[in-house]
Scaffold this motif. Structure first.
Motif, PDB file in Angstrom:
ATOM      1  N   LYS A   1       0.842  -1.192   0.000  1.00 35.95           N
ATOM      2  CA  LYS A   1       0.000   0.000   0.000  1.00 35.95           C
ATOM      3  C   LYS A   1       0.879   1.244   0.000  1.00 35.95           C
ATOM      4  CE  LYS A   1      -0.660  -0.169   5.004  1.00 35.95           C
ATOM      5  NZ  LYS A   1       0.307  -1.199   5.250  1.00 35.95           N
ATOM      6  N   LYS A   2       0.253   2.378  -0.183  1.00 35.23           N
ATOM      7  CA  LYS A   2       0.963   3.649  -0.240  1.00 35.23           C
ATOM      8  C   LYS A   2       1.712   3.885   1.073  1.00 35.23           C
ATOM      9  CE  LYS A   2       0.150   8.538  -1.017  1.00 35.23           C
ATOM     10  NZ  LYS A   2      -0.849   9.573  -1.299  1.00 35.23           N
TER      11      LYS A   2
ATOM     12  N   THR B   1       6.488  -2.690   5.633  1.00 36.96           N
ATOM     13  CA  THR B   1       5.304  -1.866   5.858  1.00 36.96           C
ATOM     14  C   THR B   1       5.652  -0.613   6.628  1.00 36.96           C
ATOM     15  OG1 THR B   1       4.762  -3.093   7.849  1.00 36.96           O
ATOM     16  CG2 THR B   1       3.764  -3.857   5.823  1.00 36.96           C
TER      17      THR B   1
END
Length: 110
Positions: free
Chosen positions: A56-57, A101
């Motif tokens: 994800k961003k 992450t």
């Protein structure tokens, strides 16, 4: 005949048992390779596939080509990676070699 049939049958039965005994170390070697090499590699590949699917961003990534950066945009099959301020590249998700992450690691206590 020079050899009696009973003696010849006994010799062939012993040879088949010897062949099985000689085959056993090969089986044990394959089992050891499976648990020491093949299975851990399959686990790593599966973990990487799950991490790439959940990218994800804001995540930090490393591509297979060695580029390191942060994700700025995620599409279905591609991601946009910011390598430096105002330097962005697009990469295919499958080329991601490592995903970290955002906020996943704790800083060291000094």
């Amino acid at each position: 005949m020079f050899i009696s049939p009973a003696y010849a049958q006994t010799a062939t039965q012993g040879a088949s048992a010897m062949g099985l005994i000689q085959f056993a170390p090969m089986v044990l070697l394959f089992v050891a390779f499976y648990f020491l090499l093949i299975r851990p590699q399959q686990k790593r590949v599966k973990a990487l596939q799950n991490a790439v699917a959940a990218v994800k961003k804001g995540d930090s990534v490393v591509t297979a080509g060695g580029l390191m950066g942060k994700i700025t945009k995620v599409d279905e099959t591609t991601v946009e990676i910011e390598l430096a301020p105002n330097v962005k590249v697009r990469a295919v998700k499958a080329t991601l070699a490592e995903v970290q992450t955002a906020g996943g690691a704790k800083p060291a206590n000094d």
